[in-house]
Design a protein around this motif. Sequence first.
Motif, PDB file in Angstrom:
ATOM      1  N   GLU A  53      39.156  49.792  63.844  1.00 44.41           N
ATOM      2  CA  GLU A  53      38.989  49.054  64.910  1.00 44.41           C
ATOM      3  C   GLU A  53      38.820  47.934  65.284  1.00 44.41           C
ATOM      4  N   GLN A  54      38.143  47.243  64.377  1.00 48.09           N
ATOM      5  CA  GLN A  54      37.040  45.867  64.436  1.00 48.09           C
ATOM      6  C   GLN A  54      38.758  45.449  65.146  1.00 48.09           C
ATOM      7  N   ALA A  55      39.996  45.329  63.662  1.00 51.78           N
ATOM      8  CA  ALA A  55      41.066  44.511  64.102  1.00 51.78           C
ATOM      9  C   ALA A  55      41.641  44.820  65.864  1.00 51.78           C
ATOM     10  N   VAL A  56      41.965  46.632  66.104  1.00 48.17           N
ATOM     11  CA  VAL A  56      42.322  46.449  67.173  1.00 48.17           C
ATOM     12  C   VAL A  56      41.421  45.754  68.639  1.00 48.17           C
ATOM     13  N   ALA A  57      39.964  45.667  67.701  1.00 46.90           N
ATOM     14  CA  ALA A  57      39.897  45.672  69.559  1.00 46.90           C
ATOM     15  C   ALA A  57      39.392  43.413  69.374  1.00 46.90           C
ATOM     16  N   ALA A  58      39.843  43.112  68.265  1.00 47.50           N
ATOM     17  CA  ALA A  58      40.322  41.444  68.837  1.00 47.50           C
ATOM     18  C   ALA A  58      41.477  41.245  68.909  1.00 47.50           C
ATOM     19  N   VAL A  59      42.742  42.414  69.095  1.00 45.61           N
ATOM     20  CA  VAL A  59      43.938  42.302  69.805  1.00 45.61           C
ATOM     21  C   VAL A  59      43.814  42.193  71.151  1.00 45.61           C
ATOM     22  N   PHE A  60      42.601  43.089  72.106  1.00 49.04           N
ATOM     23  CA  PHE A  60      42.330  43.636  72.992  1.00 49.04           C
ATOM     24  C   PHE A  60      41.523  42.382  73.490  1.00 49.04           C
ATOM     25  N   ASP A  61      40.531  41.729  72.809  1.00 47.56           N
ATOM     26  CA  ASP A  61      39.671  40.915  72.821  1.00 47.56           C
ATOM     27  C   ASP A  61      41.431  39.366  73.128  1.00 47.56           C
ATOM     28  N   ARG A  62      41.910  38.996  72.370  1.00 44.84           N
ATOM     29  CA  ARG A  62      42.874  38.332  72.579  1.00 44.84           C
ATOM     30  C   ARG A  62      43.360  38.559  74.237  1.00 44.84           C
ATOM     31  N   ALA A  63      43.906  39.385  74.614  1.00 44.22           N
ATOM     32  CA  ALA A  63      45.062  40.069  75.729  1.00 44.22           C
ATOM     33  C   ALA A  63      43.881  39.383  76.485  1.00 44.22           C
ATOM     34  N   GLU A  64      42.979  39.598  76.963  1.00 42.12           N
ATOM     35  CA  GLU A  64      42.034  39.442  77.657  1.00 42.12           C
ATOM     36  C   GLU A  64      41.897  37.667  77.870  1.00 42.12           C
ATOM     37  N   ALA A  65      42.027  37.163  76.374  1.00 38.46           N
ATOM     38  CA  ALA A  65      41.220  35.552  76.564  1.00 38.46           C
ATOM     39  C   ALA A  65      43.077  35.148  77.003  1.00 38.46           C
ATOM     40  N   GLU A  66      43.674  35.466  76.800  1.00 40.00           N
ATOM     41  CA  GLU A  66      45.468  34.930  76.631  1.00 40.00           C
ATOM     42  C   GLU A  66      45.228  35.454  77.827  1.00 40.00           C
ATOM     43  N   PHE A  67      45.849  36.764  78.909  1.00 39.44           N
ATOM     44  CA  PHE A  67      46.174  36.654  80.273  1.00 39.44           C
ATOM     45  C   PHE A  67      45.245  37.910  81.442  1.00 39.44           C
ATOM     46  N   GLY A  68      43.917  37.475  80.521  1.00 36.77           N
ATOM     47  CA  GLY A  68      42.821  38.090  81.651  1.00 36.77           C
ATOM     48  C   GLY A  68      42.808  39.511  82.009  1.00 36.77           C
ATOM     49  N   GLY A  69      43.304  40.424  81.077  1.00 36.90           N
ATOM     50  CA  GLY A  69      43.052  41.942  81.091  1.00 36.90           C
ATOM     51  C   GLY A  69      44.293  42.226  79.901  1.00 36.90           C
ATOM     52  N   VAL A  70      44.001  44.432  80.505  1.00 31.22           N
ATOM     53  CA  VAL A  70      45.594  44.833  79.867  1.00 31.22           C
ATOM     54  C   VAL A  70      45.171  46.114  81.222  1.00 31.22           C
ATOM     55  N   ASP A  71      46.404  46.051  81.468  1.00 32.00           N
ATOM     56  CA  ASP A  71      47.402  46.779  82.276  1.00 32.00           C
ATOM     57  C   ASP A  71      47.819  48.112  81.176  1.00 32.00           C
ATOM     58  N   VAL A  72      49.196  47.659  80.410  1.00 26.99           N
ATOM     59  CA  VAL A  72      50.002  49.200  79.746  1.00 26.99           C
ATOM     60  C   VAL A  72      49.607  49.036  78.180  1.00 26.99           C
ATOM     61  N   VAL A  73      49.365  50.224  77.826  1.00 33.36           N
ATOM     62  CA  VAL A  73      49.482  49.538  76.019  1.00 33.36           C
ATOM     63  C   VAL A  73      50.426  49.804  75.688  1.00 33.36           C
ATOM     64  N   VAL A  74      51.339  50.146  74.718  1.00 30.24           N
ATOM     65  CA  VAL A  74      52.364  51.054  73.908  1.00 30.24           C
ATOM     66  C   VAL A  74      51.692  51.281  72.655  1.00 30.24           C
ATOM     67  N   HIS A  75      51.880  52.353  72.153  1.00 32.12           N
ATOM     68  CA  HIS A  75      51.117  52.642  70.919  1.00 32.12           C
ATOM     69  C   HIS A  75      52.225  52.940  69.991  1.00 32.12           C
ATOM     70  N   ALA A  76      53.183  51.855  69.578  1.00 31.41           N
ATOM     71  CA  ALA A  76      54.593  52.542  69.196  1.00 31.41           C
ATOM     72  C   ALA A  76      54.163  52.710  67.491  1.00 31.41           C
ATOM     73  N   ALA A  77      52.990  51.404  66.372  1.00 31.13           N
ATOM     74  CA  ALA A  77      53.323  51.704  65.438  1.00 31.13           C
ATOM     75  C   ALA A  77      53.040  52.906  64.925  1.00 31.13           C
ATOM     76  N   ALA A  78      53.804  52.692  63.622  1.00 34.50           N
ATOM     77  CA  ALA A  78      53.692  54.856  62.807  1.00 34.50           C
ATOM     78  C   ALA A  78      54.115  54.867  61.661  1.00 34.50           C
ATOM     79  N   ARG A  79      53.615  55.685  60.499  1.00 39.25           N
ATOM     80  CA  ARG A  79      54.713  54.990  59.214  1.00 39.25           C
ATOM     81  C   ARG A  79      54.923  56.769  58.576  1.00 39.25           C
TER      82      ARG A  79
END
Length: 243
Positions: free
Chosen positions: A66-92
Amino acid sequence: MAEQRVAIVTGGSRGIGRDSAERLARDGMAVVVVCAGNEAEANAAVEAITAGGGRAIAARADVADEQAVAAVFDRAEAEFGGVDVVVHAAARMVLAPLAELDLDELDSMHRTNIRGTFVVGQQAARRVRDGGAIINFSTSVLALAIPGYSGYAASKGAVEAITLILARELRGRDITVNAVAPGPTATSLFLDGKDEETIARMAAQPPLERLGNPSDIAEVVSFLAGPARWINGQTIRANGGIA
């Protein structure tokens, strides 16, 4: 000028995730390409997007952390201003008959596929801007019930349940939540460990008589991420009519 929409794509370094990231960039979105460990592939995806005139950055995260994923959202907001679409394709995907499936492998797969969907979904539910879209990934194996897939299919059944319930929990936000359930698709996840005869047999099953391509699935992602505002809480079975 309208503000650029921003997409986060987990599993974005390879296969369906990679094609989805590149397709959303062509649709005009800024993209965060998230990988679990293959940073070279994630950077290659970013380079392909920027070479085409798009905006993209790479990020590394275990989707079940959860901390790593929160950091990704933090970076998206810092770099691009926000998040509109989340595509969760990661899987095993680990395949074995139920009686033989190693339970440590089951736990690891479910950590990525179920807990990862919860973790990514939590951040998306809290932080996607109104009018956005959350897109999870299931599998057409749920309907096909192929022997050997019990652990993987169980994890994706959980994804479908999460998707419908989250769509209802986001009432009033104008955020759609859907899942895409690919059939046999020509990715390394699908092709690895299969002989040519098995691949040919599976390719012949759909009425369209071929395997899906990652770009076929990316088309569905693009639709759900953009114009498909009246599709919500659904699982789209993108499989050429196999089931």
